[in-house]
Design a protein around this motif. Structure first.
Motif, PDB file in Angstrom:
ATOM      1  N   VAL A  83       0.887  -1.174   0.000  1.00 60.62           N
ATOM      2  CA  VAL A  83       0.000   0.000   0.000  1.00 60.62           C
ATOM      3  C   VAL A  83       0.916   1.213   0.000  1.00 60.62           C
ATOM      4  O   VAL A  83       1.831   1.304   0.816  1.00 60.62           O
ATOM      5  N   ASN A  84       0.669   2.136  -0.927  1.00 59.12           N
ATOM      6  CA  ASN A  84       1.647   3.193  -1.191  1.00 59.12           C
ATOM      7  C   ASN A  84       1.020   4.579  -1.024  1.00 59.12           C
ATOM      8  O   ASN A  84       0.212   5.009  -1.840  1.00 59.12           O
ATOM      9  N   THR A  85       1.358   5.260   0.069  1.00 63.90           N
ATOM     10  CA  THR A  85       0.950   6.647   0.340  1.00 63.90           C
ATOM     11  C   THR A  85      -0.534   6.876   0.084  1.00 63.90           C
ATOM     12  O   THR A  85      -0.928   7.729  -0.703  1.00 63.90           O
ATOM     13  N   LEU A  86      -1.363   6.098   0.777  1.00 67.95           N
ATOM     14  CA  LEU A  86      -2.811   6.144   0.588  1.00 67.95           C
ATOM     15  C   LEU A  86      -3.413   7.309   1.369  1.00 67.95           C
ATOM     16  O   LEU A  86      -3.240   7.413   2.579  1.00 67.95           O
ATOM     17  N   ASN A  87      -4.144   8.172   0.662  1.00 68.14           N
ATOM     18  CA  ASN A  87      -4.868   9.280   1.279  1.00 68.14           C
ATOM     19  C   ASN A  87      -6.341   9.172   0.886  1.00 68.14           C
ATOM     20  O   ASN A  87      -6.668   9.231  -0.301  1.00 68.14           O
ATOM     21  N   THR A 140      -6.994  -5.786   1.301  1.00 68.46           N
ATOM     22  CA  THR A 140      -7.054  -6.400   2.624  1.00 68.46           C
ATOM     23  C   THR A 140      -5.997  -5.813   3.548  1.00 68.46           C
ATOM     24  O   THR A 140      -6.256  -5.588   4.742  1.00 68.46           O
ATOM     25  N   THR A 141      -4.830  -5.542   3.015  1.00 70.14           N
ATOM     26  CA  THR A 141      -3.771  -4.921   3.822  1.00 70.14           C
ATOM     27  C   THR A 141      -4.222  -3.563   4.345  1.00 70.14           C
ATOM     28  O   THR A 141      -3.993  -3.220   5.506  1.00 70.14           O
ATOM     29  N   THR A 142      -4.884  -2.790   3.496  1.00 70.80           N
ATOM     30  CA  THR A 142      -5.404  -1.486   3.925  1.00 70.80           C
ATOM     31  C   THR A 142      -6.397  -1.635   5.057  1.00 70.80           C
ATOM     32  O   THR A 142      -6.327  -0.938   6.074  1.00 70.80           O
ATOM     33  N   ILE A 143      -7.337  -2.564   4.897  1.00 66.54           N
ATOM     34  CA  ILE A 143      -8.352  -2.762   5.926  1.00 66.54           C
ATOM     35  C   ILE A 143      -7.719  -3.216   7.239  1.00 66.54           C
ATOM     36  O   ILE A 143      -8.103  -2.751   8.324  1.00 66.54           O
ATOM     37  N   LYS A 144      -6.727  -4.076   7.168  1.00 63.96           N
ATOM     38  CA  LYS A 144      -6.063  -4.537   8.397  1.00 63.96           C
ATOM     39  C   LYS A 144      -5.322  -3.395   9.088  1.00 63.96           C
ATOM     40  O   LYS A 144      -5.243  -3.354  10.325  1.00 63.96           O
ATOM     41  N   ASP A 150     -14.498  -6.826   4.564  1.00 61.49           N
ATOM     42  CA  ASP A 150     -13.629  -7.359   3.516  1.00 61.49           C
ATOM     43  C   ASP A 150     -14.370  -8.493   2.805  1.00 61.49           C
ATOM     44  O   ASP A 150     -14.545  -9.568   3.362  1.00 61.49           O
ATOM     45  N   GLU A 151     -14.845  -8.218   1.594  1.00 62.98           N
ATOM     46  CA  GLU A 151     -15.603  -9.199   0.809  1.00 62.98           C
ATOM     47  C   GLU A 151     -16.766  -9.782   1.619  1.00 62.98           C
ATOM     48  O   GLU A 151     -16.879 -10.998   1.815  1.00 62.98           O
TER      49      GLU A 151
END
Length: 258
Positions: free
Chosen positions: A21-25, A45-49, A161-162
Motif C-alpha cells: 500500500v503506497n501513500t494512501l490518502n 485487505t492490507t489497507t483494511i487490516k 472485507d468481501e
C-alpha cells in the motif's frame, strides 16, 4: 456538516522494499458507503487490516472517528466493527453465546445485549438455530453470525472485507439493506468487494486501488467523467482504469475464431 469518520494520511505498508500500500490518502464521511475496489493483490485487505489496527503501517497514519488507530487504539476500536473475508468463530459456542460474548467485550449491559442479540438473530434468520453449536453451521450461516456480531454494539464505522462471500442472494440483499440503513443513521461503511455490480448499486463513492496506489476515487458518475465515456458500467470503468482487459480481449479473439 458531515463528519469524517475514516481518514488515512500517506498510509504505507512495505514488505522489504516493496510497497503493498503506497501513500494512501482517503476520507470517508458519516452516512457514506465507500467501496474499495482493485485486482487481486492490489492491497485492499492490507489497507483494511491497517485501519483496524491488526497490521502496523510502515509509514503514515489512519484515523477512526478522529482517533489514531495506533496511538488511541482502545477508543478507535470501541467505535468500529470489522468483518474479515475469512471469519473465524468459536465452534463450541452457539450463535447466541457468541453474540453475547461479543457484547460483553464491548461492555454492553446484559439486558441491552440480550435484546439486541435476539433482534439481530431474527433479522439474519438465525433464531431457529440460535442455540446450536457454530461448528455445525454452514459457511453462509457463519458469515451471518459474524455480521450480526459486528452490529451488536451499533458501531459508527464498519470495515468489511468481501462481506458477500458465501451469502445466498436473499442474505446479500439483506446485507445491502442493513448497510444502507446504518449509513442513513450516520455510520461510515468501508467495504472491499470483487462484485462490481454490488459496489455500483450500493456505494456512494468508490476508490480503485492498483498495485497499492489509489488511482481513482469518486462516485460512479464522477468516474465515468474521468474515463470520458458516459453510460459505462462500473465494471467497464474498472477495466479501463486498471488496464485489466486481457480476458476481454481473449474472449473477443475466441469469438472471432468461432
Amino acid at each position: 456538516m458531515e463528519e469524517v469518520l475514516i481518514k488515512t494520511h500517506q498510509l504505507t505498508k512495505r514488505y522489504g522494499t516493496v510497497p503493498v500500500v503506497n501513500t494512501l490518502n482517503l476520507e470517508v464521511k458519516s452516512g457514506e458507503i465507500f467501496g474499495f475496489l482493485g485486482p487481486n493483490g492490489a492491497g485492499k485487505t492490507t489497507t483494511i487490516k491497517m485501519l483496524t489496527g491488526l497490521m502496523e503501517p510502515s509509514e503514515g497514519e489512519a484515523y477512526i472517528c478522529g482517533y489514531d488507530i495506533r496511538k488511541q487504539a482502545t477508543q478507535a476500536k470501541a467505535l468500529m466493527a470489522y468483518v474479515p473475508d475469512q471469519p473465524k468463530l468459536y465452534g463450541k459456542l452457539s450463535a447466541r453465546e457468541f453474540l453475547l460474548l461479543m457484547a460483553s467485550l464491548y461492555r454492553m449491559p446484559k439486558d441491552v445485549s440480550a435484546k439486541r442479540a435476539e433482534m439481530l438473530m431474527e433479522m439474519f434468520g438465525l433464531s431457529e438455530r440460535a442455540d446450536e453449536l457454530l461448528e455445525g453451521y454452514s459457511h453462509g450461516m457463519r458469515q451471518k453470525v459474524v455480521l450480526a456480531s459486528a452490529l451488536i454494539h451499533q458501531p459508527k464505522v464498519m470495515l468489511l472485507d468481501e462481506p458477500t462471500v458465501g451469502l445466498d442472494p436473499a442474505s446479500a440483499r439483506l446485507l445491502k439493506d442493513v448497510l444502507q440503513a446504518l449509513a442513513k443513521q450516520g455510520a461510515s461503511i468501508f467495504l472491499s468487494t470483487h462484485i462490481l455490480e454490488i459496489a455500483e448499486r450500493m456505494c456512494h463513492r468508490v476508490g480503485i486501488l492498483k498495485a497499492g496506489k489509489l488511482i481513482a476515487q469518486g462516485s460512479p458518475e464522477e468516474l465515468r467523467q474521468t474515463v470520458g465515456h458516459d453510460g459505462e458500467s462500473l465494471e467497464d470503468i474498472f477495466l479501463d482504469l486498471t488496464g485489466d482487459q486481457e480476458s476481454d480481449e481473449l474472449i473477443r479473439s475466441l469469438e472471432g475464431d468461432s
